[in-house]
Write a protein that holds these residues in place. Structure first.
Motif, PDB file in Angstrom:
ATOM      1  N   PRO A 145      -9.193  -1.224   1.867  1.00  0.00           N
ATOM      2  CA  PRO A 145      -9.052   0.325   1.280  1.00  0.00           C
ATOM      3  C   PRO A 145      -8.583   1.425   2.210  1.00  0.00           C
ATOM      4  CG  PRO A 145     -11.277  -0.288   1.071  1.00  0.00           C
ATOM      5  CD  PRO A 145     -10.655  -1.622   1.697  1.00  0.00           C
ATOM      6  N   LYS A 186     -13.406  -2.755  -0.865  1.00  0.00           N
ATOM      7  CA  LYS A 186     -13.944  -2.578   0.537  1.00  0.00           C
ATOM      8  C   LYS A 186     -14.869  -3.760   1.278  1.00  0.00           C
ATOM      9  CE  LYS A 186     -17.143   0.230   2.058  1.00  0.00           C
ATOM     10  NZ  LYS A 186     -17.904   1.392   2.465  1.00  0.00           N
ATOM     11  N   TRP A 237       0.744  -1.319   0.070  1.00  0.00           N
ATOM     12  CA  TRP A 237       0.053  -0.004   0.094  1.00  0.00           C
ATOM     13  C   TRP A 237       0.819   1.237  -0.051  1.00  0.00           C
ATOM     14  CZ3 TRP A 237      -4.467   0.030  -1.826  1.00  0.00           C
ATOM     15  CH2 TRP A 237      -5.449  -0.844  -1.359  1.00  0.00           C
ATOM     16  N   PHE A 259     -13.039   1.441  -5.281  1.00  0.00           N
ATOM     17  CA  PHE A 259     -12.987   1.414  -3.897  1.00  0.00           C
ATOM     18  C   PHE A 259     -13.805   0.704  -3.153  1.00  0.00           C
ATOM     19  CE2 PHE A 259     -13.417   3.355   0.310  1.00  0.00           C
ATOM     20  CZ  PHE A 259     -12.249   3.577   0.696  1.00  0.00           C
ATOM     21  N   LEU A 301      -7.433   4.489  -6.935  1.00  0.00           N
ATOM     22  CA  LEU A 301      -8.214   3.720  -6.426  1.00  0.00           C
ATOM     23  C   LEU A 301      -9.351   4.605  -5.728  1.00  0.00           C
ATOM     24  CD1 LEU A 301      -9.568   0.987  -4.995  1.00  0.00           C
ATOM     25  CD2 LEU A 301      -7.580   1.259  -3.232  1.00  0.00           C
TER      26      LEU A 301
END
Length: 213
Positions: free
Chosen positions: A131, A78, A55, A74, A67
């Motif tokens: 995320p 998630k 990340w 996104f 993203l």
């Protein structure tokens, strides 16, 4: 030199507060240390740290911005992450309260626990499917870059520092849990812990899915 006594110290302090707050990564590390002992716990901590490093590098390269800018993408990440946590939670609840759970707990031996490779993959997947970490990195790292620098190296260094701090913290959790593992593996205690872990993971998954960006 001024940076080392200013923004960097502030970053380390905020990062420590975030890292020490229990969340999915902590729950995953404890769960896997109970299932597979010290090696599985340490592998999970390393997997989580690997996910954070990915990340961090993605944020530094500007990929995370894509993203965050794409709401469907996104949300997809998630919900996948939330579903993964819920699935692991259900597995723990089945181990605690499913048919023959007590007999299974009695018969289970340490040698048949979670393997380090599986634990590592679970740590990586759990972290990459959240995320919220991407959003956190993209908003936090630029604020603490030296002299306002937002180049790849500066942002990556901060993100990797956060990853290393997380590895140290979760390693402590894994070692502490593993040391208590023999006492915690008594059948009734184990079922109780599986139940608590299952409820925790499911709650974290539901929370992740229901939170706004």
């Amino acid at each position: 030199m001024e940076y080392l006594t200013g923004p960097l110290i502030a970053f380390v302090g905020i990062a420590a507060l975030v890292i020490c707050t229990p969340g999915p990564d902590t729950a995953m590390t404890i769960r896997n240390a109970l299932l597979g002992g010290r090696s599985a716990g340490l592998a999970t901590a390393l997997g989580v740290s690997t996910g954070l490093a990915i990340w961090a590098l993605a944020t530094s390269a500007g990929l995370v911005a894509l993203l965050i800018a794409s709401e469907p993408l996104f949300l997809a990440v998630k919900y996948v992450g939330a579903a993964y946590l819920v699935w692991l939670g259900v597995q723990s609840l089945r181990a605690a309260f499913g048919p023959g759970a007590l007999q299974q707990a009695i018969a289970q031996s340490p040698a048949r626990g979670l393997r380090p490779r599986q634990a590592y993959v679970q740590g990586v997947v759990s972290d990459l499917s959240n995320p919220k970490i991407a959003a956190f990195f993209s908003s936090m790292l630029p604020q603490f870059a030296p002299a306002g620098a937002t180049d790849f190296v500066s942002l990556a260094a901060l993100g990797l520092l956060f990853s290393a701090m997380t590895l140290v913290w979760l390693t402590g959790y894994a070692l502490a849990t593993a040391r208590m593992r023999d006492a915690l593996r008594r059948p009734r205690v184990r079922r109780t812990l599986d139940g608590i872990t299952g409820v925790t993971l499911i709650s974290l998954g539901v929370k992740l899915a229901s939170e706004d960006r």
